[in-house]
Scaffold this active site. Structure first.
Site, PDB file in Angstrom:
ATOM      1  CE  LYS A  93      -3.907  -2.266   1.974  1.00 56.62           C
ATOM      2  NZ  LYS A  93      -3.483  -3.696   2.122  1.00 56.62           N
TER       3      LYS A  93
HETATM    4  O1  LIG Z   1      -5.139  -4.678   0.132  1.00 56.94           O
HETATM    5  C1  LIG Z   1      -5.529  -5.538   0.455  1.00 56.94           C
HETATM    6  O2  LIG Z   1      -4.929  -6.495   0.425  1.00 56.94           O
HETATM    7  C2  LIG Z   1      -6.508  -5.461   1.262  1.00 56.94           C
HETATM    8  C3  LIG Z   1      -7.639  -4.404   1.131  1.00 56.94           C
HETATM    9  C4  LIG Z   1      -8.576  -4.290   1.825  1.00 56.94           C
HETATM   10  O3  LIG Z   1      -9.674  -3.643   1.582  1.00 56.94           O
HETATM   11  N1  LIG Z   1      -8.783  -5.360   2.733  1.00 56.94           N
HETATM   12  C5  LIG Z   1      -7.684  -6.207   3.378  1.00 56.94           C
HETATM   13  O4  LIG Z   1      -8.313  -6.838   4.185  1.00 56.94           O
HETATM   14  N2  LIG Z   1      -6.847  -6.092   2.546  1.00 56.94           N
HETATM   15  C6  LIG Z   1      -5.637  -7.215   3.005  1.00 56.94           C
HETATM   16  O5  LIG Z   1      -6.221  -8.401   2.790  1.00 56.94           O
HETATM   17  C7  LIG Z   1      -5.900  -9.241   3.900  1.00 56.94           C
HETATM   18  C8  LIG Z   1      -7.161 -10.014   4.528  1.00 56.94           C
HETATM   19  O6  LIG Z   1      -6.911 -10.830   5.153  1.00 56.94           O
HETATM   20  P1  LIG Z   1      -7.754 -11.903   6.039  1.00 56.94           P
HETATM   21  O7  LIG Z   1      -8.963 -10.880   6.470  1.00 56.94           O
HETATM   22  O8  LIG Z   1      -6.863 -12.405   7.011  1.00 56.94           O
HETATM   23  O9  LIG Z   1      -8.389 -12.902   4.888  1.00 56.94           O
HETATM   24  C9  LIG Z   1      -4.729  -8.518   4.815  1.00 56.94           C
HETATM   25  O10 LIG Z   1      -3.613  -8.721   4.373  1.00 56.94           O
HETATM   26  C10 LIG Z   1      -5.348  -6.867   4.560  1.00 56.94           C
HETATM   27  O11 LIG Z   1      -4.383  -6.319   4.866  1.00 56.94           O
END
Ligand SMILES: O=C(O)c1cc(=O)[nH]c(=O)n1[C@@H]1O[C@H](COP(=O)(O)O)[C@@H](O)[C@H]1O
Length: 287
Positions: A93
């Site tokens: 990011k």
């Molecule tokens: O850019 C991202 O990957 C991201 C954007 C977003 O809107 N929401 C989001 O959860 N993420 C990332 O996606 C992953 C979600 O993780 P879990 O919720 O464990 O599946 C994490 O690494 C967050 O930082």
């Protein structure tokens, strides 16, 4: 990796799963904790167990940066361990004034072999364009994120009228939309469906139809299934396009499926379930 190579991987394997390597040293299985190379050992086992069921890995750099030098080392060794048949995303990011973004792009595209990086659009064109200059590399722009804070800015109504002079006549066309829609439209001007993707959270299923209307050909990185409760079925039904157009990420639901010695096997089993469901949605596509 080119768009066509990504599409070929997706359709030959029948999956659009991205495994998120959000590896927290505190959450490692007991038998690995305290070992000098624990994070890399954990990632290696997860990659070996999930490779057949996914087309991408997303390394969330925060979990590695938090560990200082040894974290960066584990991140670099992890991305080098992932075979180049798989799409390697640095979830960093980033985004800053132009010359600084150039350095970020070098860090993830040259010093390390990532295929893509997540980028925040807030600072505008000059902060994003340096990432787009790399051939066969991808910028993944935050569009509509999965978190509750998306309401603070991304969902603000930013409709505006601007004075435009056409053939000597002043007119005031109105550009409608929420802030994230402006990001999608601008992103479309900066890059193409061949080098730019958007992050769209799985928890934002209601907005998917509108997002597809604005960006019919683009791929979306969709985090938020699993631990955040987003539905793979809803996203797939609303946002798949003829080339698939989706990379659906799950991190905690896969990598922490078990906290015991069978963690990798259990991670593989969950990834296999996601892939099985995805295969069904892909088979239903008219190509
Ligand atoms: O850019 C991202 O990957 C991201 C954007 C977003 O809107 N929401 C989001 O959860 N993420 C990332 O996606 C992953 C979600 O993780 P879990 O919720 O464990 O599946 C994490 O690494 C967050 O930082």
């Amino acid at each position: 990796m080119t768009r066509q190579q990504l599409i070929d991987q997706i359709f030959s394997k029948g999956t659009y799963l991205c495994v998120g390597l959000d590896t927290d040293p505190e959450k490692l299985p007991e038998h690995l904790k305290g070992r000098p190379d624990a994070v890399f050992e954990f990632n290696k086992a997860i990659i070996d167990a999930t490779l057949a069921y996914c087309v991408a890995y997303k390394i969330n750099t925060a979990f590695y940066e938090a560990q200082g030098l040894k974290g960066w080392d584990a991140m670099e060794r992890t991305v080098r361990y992932i075979p180049d048949t798989h799409f390697r995303i640095a979830d960093a990011k980033r985004g800053d004034i132009g010359n600084t973004s150039t350095q970020y792009a070098k860090a993830f595209f040259e010093a390390m072999p990532f295929d893509a990086i997540t980028v925040a659009p807030y600072m505008g064109a000059d902060s994003v364009l340096p990432f787009l200059e790399y051939e066969n590399k991808w910028t993944i722009l935050l569009g509509l994120t999965s978190n509750s804070g998306a309401r603070d800015f991304e969902l603000l109504d930013c409709s505006r009228s601007q004075d435009v002079l056409v053939d000597g006549v002043h007119t005031q066309p109105t550009e409608h939309g929420k802030l994230f829609e402006f990001v999608l439209r601008k992103g479309n001007e900066w890059g193409s469906a061949g080098n730019l993707m958007f992050v769209v959270g799985a928890t934002q299923a209601d907005a998917f139809a509108r997002i597809r209307e604005l960006t019919p050909d683009h791929f979306y990185l969709v985090p938020g299934v699993g631990a955040q409760g987003g539905s793979l079925k809803d996203i797939s039904e609303q946002a798949l396009n003829k080339d698939c157009g989706l990379l659906v990420n799950a991190s905690r639901a896969i990598i922490y499926a078990s906290e015991k010695e069978d963690f990798a096997q259990e991670a593989g089993a969950i990834a296999q379930q996601y892939a099985y469901e995805m295969k069904g949605y892909l088979a239903a596509l008219q190509r």
